[in-house]
Design a protein around this motif. Structure first.
Motif, PDB file in Angstrom:
ATOM      1  N   THR A 126      -8.169  -2.920   1.406  1.00 17.82           N
ATOM      2  CA  THR A 126      -7.213  -3.414   2.384  1.00 17.82           C
ATOM      3  C   THR A 126      -5.761  -3.838   1.671  1.00 17.82           C
ATOM      4  O   THR A 126      -5.660  -3.617   0.482  1.00 17.82           O
ATOM      5  N   ALA A 127      -4.852  -4.368   2.505  1.00 17.44           N
ATOM      6  CA  ALA A 127      -3.490  -4.302   1.923  1.00 17.44           C
ATOM      7  C   ALA A 127      -2.944  -5.591   2.516  1.00 17.44           C
ATOM      8  O   ALA A 127      -2.985  -5.818   4.034  1.00 17.44           O
ATOM      9  N   THR A 128      -1.843  -6.144   1.946  1.00 12.84           N
ATOM     10  CA  THR A 128      -1.042  -7.116   2.685  1.00 12.84           C
ATOM     11  C   THR A 128       0.466  -6.480   2.745  1.00 12.84           C
ATOM     12  O   THR A 128       0.820  -6.211   1.626  1.00 12.84           O
ATOM     13  N   PHE A 129       1.048  -6.770   3.765  1.00  7.62           N
ATOM     14  CA  PHE A 129       2.626  -6.460   3.814  1.00  7.62           C
ATOM     15  C   PHE A 129       3.364  -7.601   4.288  1.00  7.62           C
ATOM     16  O   PHE A 129       3.015  -8.285   5.116  1.00  7.62           O
ATOM     17  N   ARG A 130       4.167  -8.146   3.292  1.00  8.11           N
ATOM     18  CA  ARG A 130       5.193  -9.228   3.605  1.00  8.11           C
ATOM     19  C   ARG A 130       6.440  -9.100   2.957  1.00  8.11           C
ATOM     20  O   ARG A 130       6.829  -7.939   2.248  1.00  8.11           O
ATOM     21  N   GLY A 131       7.498  -9.534   3.599  1.00  6.50           N
ATOM     22  CA  GLY A 131       8.974  -9.449   3.324  1.00  6.50           C
ATOM     23  C   GLY A 131       9.796 -10.262   4.131  1.00  6.50           C
ATOM     24  O   GLY A 131       9.062 -11.100   4.872  1.00  6.50           O
ATOM     25  N   ARG A 132      11.085  -9.804   4.429  1.00 10.27           N
ATOM     26  CA  ARG A 132      11.987 -10.620   5.293  1.00 10.27           C
ATOM     27  C   ARG A 132      12.835  -9.618   6.187  1.00 10.27           C
ATOM     28  O   ARG A 132      12.620  -8.514   5.812  1.00 10.27           O
ATOM     29  N   VAL A 133      13.362 -10.091   7.162  1.00 13.64           N
ATOM     30  CA  VAL A 133      14.216  -9.339   7.992  1.00 13.64           C
ATOM     31  C   VAL A 133      15.316  -9.863   7.995  1.00 13.64           C
ATOM     32  O   VAL A 133      15.335 -11.242   8.254  1.00 13.64           O
ATOM     33  N   ASP A 259      -4.078  -6.304  -6.101  1.00 13.82           N
ATOM     34  CA  ASP A 259      -3.937  -7.573  -5.941  1.00 13.82           C
ATOM     35  C   ASP A 259      -5.271  -8.248  -5.776  1.00 13.82           C
ATOM     36  O   ASP A 259      -5.538  -8.916  -4.915  1.00 13.82           O
ATOM     37  N   GLY A 260      -6.240  -7.926  -6.631  1.00 16.39           N
ATOM     38  CA  GLY A 260      -7.570  -8.135  -6.538  1.00 16.39           C
ATOM     39  C   GLY A 260      -8.316  -8.052  -5.578  1.00 16.39           C
ATOM     40  O   GLY A 260      -8.276  -6.724  -5.116  1.00 16.39           O
ATOM     41  N   LYS A 261      -9.181  -8.793  -4.686  1.00  8.67           N
ATOM     42  CA  LYS A 261     -10.152  -8.371  -3.701  1.00  8.67           C
ATOM     43  C   LYS A 261      -9.635  -9.385  -2.776  1.00  8.67           C
ATOM     44  O   LYS A 261      -9.426 -10.672  -2.985  1.00  8.67           O
ATOM     45  N   ASP A 262     -10.059  -9.093  -1.367  1.00 10.37           N
ATOM     46  CA  ASP A 262      -9.806 -10.078  -0.274  1.00 10.37           C
ATOM     47  C   ASP A 262     -11.116 -10.961   0.069  1.00 10.37           C
ATOM     48  O   ASP A 262     -11.931 -10.669  -0.764  1.00 10.37           O
ATOM     49  N   PRO A 263     -11.129 -11.693   0.766  1.00 11.26           N
ATOM     50  CA  PRO A 263     -12.194 -12.708   1.004  1.00 11.26           C
ATOM     51  C   PRO A 263     -13.472 -12.174   1.214  1.00 11.26           C
ATOM     52  O   PRO A 263     -14.494 -12.828   0.862  1.00 11.26           O
ATOM     53  N   LEU A 264     -13.314 -10.834   1.668  1.00  4.37           N
ATOM     54  CA  LEU A 264     -14.687 -10.171   1.966  1.00  4.37           C
ATOM     55  C   LEU A 264     -15.193  -9.204   0.631  1.00  4.37           C
ATOM     56  O   LEU A 264     -16.122  -8.347   0.865  1.00  4.37           O
ATOM     57  N   GLY A 265     -14.479  -9.345  -0.343  1.00  8.33           N
ATOM     58  CA  GLY A 265     -14.905  -8.603  -1.592  1.00  8.33           C
ATOM     59  C   GLY A 265     -14.337  -7.115  -1.669  1.00  8.33           C
ATOM     60  O   GLY A 265     -14.553  -6.426  -2.493  1.00  8.33           O
ATOM     61  N   PRO A 267     -11.409  -4.266  -2.185  1.00  7.33           N
ATOM     62  CA  PRO A 267     -10.196  -4.108  -3.176  1.00  7.33           C
ATOM     63  C   PRO A 267      -8.936  -4.303  -2.439  1.00  7.33           C
ATOM     64  O   PRO A 267      -8.783  -3.870  -1.220  1.00  7.33           O
ATOM     65  N   HIS A 268      -8.049  -5.151  -2.586  1.00  2.00           N
ATOM     66  CA  HIS A 268      -6.660  -5.339  -1.993  1.00  2.00           C
ATOM     67  C   HIS A 268      -5.586  -5.110  -2.691  1.00  2.00           C
ATOM     68  O   HIS A 268      -5.558  -5.095  -3.981  1.00  2.00           O
ATOM     69  N   PHE A 269      -4.495  -4.895  -1.914  1.00  4.02           N
ATOM     70  CA  PHE A 269      -3.286  -4.431  -2.486  1.00  4.02           C
ATOM     71  C   PHE A 269      -2.254  -5.273  -1.578  1.00  4.02           C
ATOM     72  O   PHE A 269      -2.147  -5.716  -0.689  1.00  4.02           O
ATOM     73  N   LEU A 270      -0.943  -5.181  -2.330  1.00  8.66           N
ATOM     74  CA  LEU A 270       0.190  -6.075  -1.941  1.00  8.66           C
ATOM     75  C   LEU A 270       1.463  -5.080  -2.059  1.00  8.66           C
ATOM     76  O   LEU A 270       1.827  -4.321  -3.158  1.00  8.66           O
ATOM     77  N   ALA A 271       2.034  -5.140  -0.621  1.00  6.90           N
ATOM     78  CA  ALA A 271       3.242  -4.569  -0.700  1.00  6.90           C
ATOM     79  C   ALA A 271       4.534  -5.630  -0.159  1.00  6.90           C
ATOM     80  O   ALA A 271       4.386  -6.221   0.678  1.00  6.90           O
ATOM     81  N   GLU A 272       5.790  -5.723  -0.764  1.00  8.47           N
ATOM     82  CA  GLU A 272       6.787  -6.374  -0.552  1.00  8.47           C
ATOM     83  C   GLU A 272       7.972  -5.886  -0.317  1.00  8.47           C
ATOM     84  O   GLU A 272       8.523  -4.994  -1.249  1.00  8.47           O
TER      85      GLU A 272
END
Length: 281
Positions: A126-133, A259-265, A267-272
């Motif tokens: 899984t991955a989280t995408f975050r940032g600004r417009v 970025d560690g693991k998500d709540p379900l265990g 593998p997690h990644f982060l993009a900013e």
């Protein structure tokens, strides 16, 4: 008209368009005739080759059923889509670069809350995408809408895969006063564009592979700003330099940091990364 030859046929066809009242349509049609005639003169196709081309275009149209758009795929793989994109998105104020819409965009994605999880309980990383417009001056844009879509971990969009619910891994996110966006989803994977139709056969004929580098699609809109159609590609993907639809731009490649693991265990990644919109309609 009689006694037409290689030397005068093109002008004879063009003369028949003199009654066209739509100046733009007349200009386009005249250009199409000139260029198609020029191709015929250059390659001198045999009657069998001409018929093969007609059959190819017929088959391409026949593949356009439901959500399948083979002509867009043809345009993409011939580089025409990205050429149109470059012509129509000449930017001068430092806005985020654009890329292809692709044949799998579906209107009507549901609104999602900031931070919503598009992946639910899907298997895979899984991955989280975050940032600004932002504006070109770095000011946050409140109320911007990000229309997002991507494939599942099997490389298929929901419109291709009966096992996925409709509108899976699609959503619209709105920025707040701080211009920020955030959503959770599956880590993008590289995948092959459809090869079961005439476009796939054309790629094979050219000795080209069908794999697109891992990416997420975005349409970013805000009142008073130009609409942005773009993608974010994953750094390190082996197909970044051989995208069959020519959509990769260096500024659109993002790092997906572990970025560690998500709540379900999983593998997690982060993009900013930020999106910059240019003023305009």
């Amino acid at each position: 008209m009689r006694n037409l030859t290689e030397a005068n046929l093109t002008e004879a066809v063009l003369s028949k368009m003199s009654g066209c009242k739509d100046a733009r349509a007349k200009r386009i049609l005249e250009s199409v005739v000139r260029h198609v005639h020029a191709i015929a003169r250059e390659v001198e196709p045999t009657p069998e080759e001409w018929l093969a081309a007609i059959r190819f275009l017929t088959a391409t149209g026949q593949m356009c059923v439901g959500d399948r758009q083979e002509f867009i795929l043809l345009s993409d793989t011939m580089g025409v889509t990205m050429l149109m994109d470059a012509i129509n998105n000449r930017r001068s104020a430092g806005g985020t670069e654009s890329s292809v819409l692709g044949p799998f965009y579906v209107e009507g994605a549901p609104p999602r809350e900031r931070g919503a999880d598009l992946a639910a309980r899907d298997p895979g990383e899984t991955a989280t995408f975050r940032g600004r417009v932002l504006t070109p001056r770095g000011e946050p844009i409140a109320g911007a809408v990000l229309d997002v879509w991507q494939t599942s971990s099997n490389g298929l969009y929901d419109t291709q895969d009966p096992a996925q619910p409709r509108m899976h891994l699609r959503g619209k996110f709105q920025t707040g006063p701080d211009g920020r966006y955030e959503f959770h989803t599956l880590k993008p994977v590289s995948y092959p564009i459809p090869t079961d139709g005439p476009v796939g056969k054309l790629l094979a004929l050219q000795g080209r592979h069908p794999f697109r580098p891992a990416h997420v699609h975005f349409i970013v809109t805000a009142k008073g700003f130009r609409r942005l159609v773009t993608e974010q590609f994953v750094e390190g993907d082996p197909y970044l330099d051989s995208d069959p639809v020519f959509g990769v731009k260096s500024s659109l490649v993002v790092d997906l940091r572990p970025d560690g693991k998500d709540p379900l265990g999983r593998p997690h990644f982060l993009a900013e990364s930020d999106f910059v919109l240019e003023p305009g309609v």
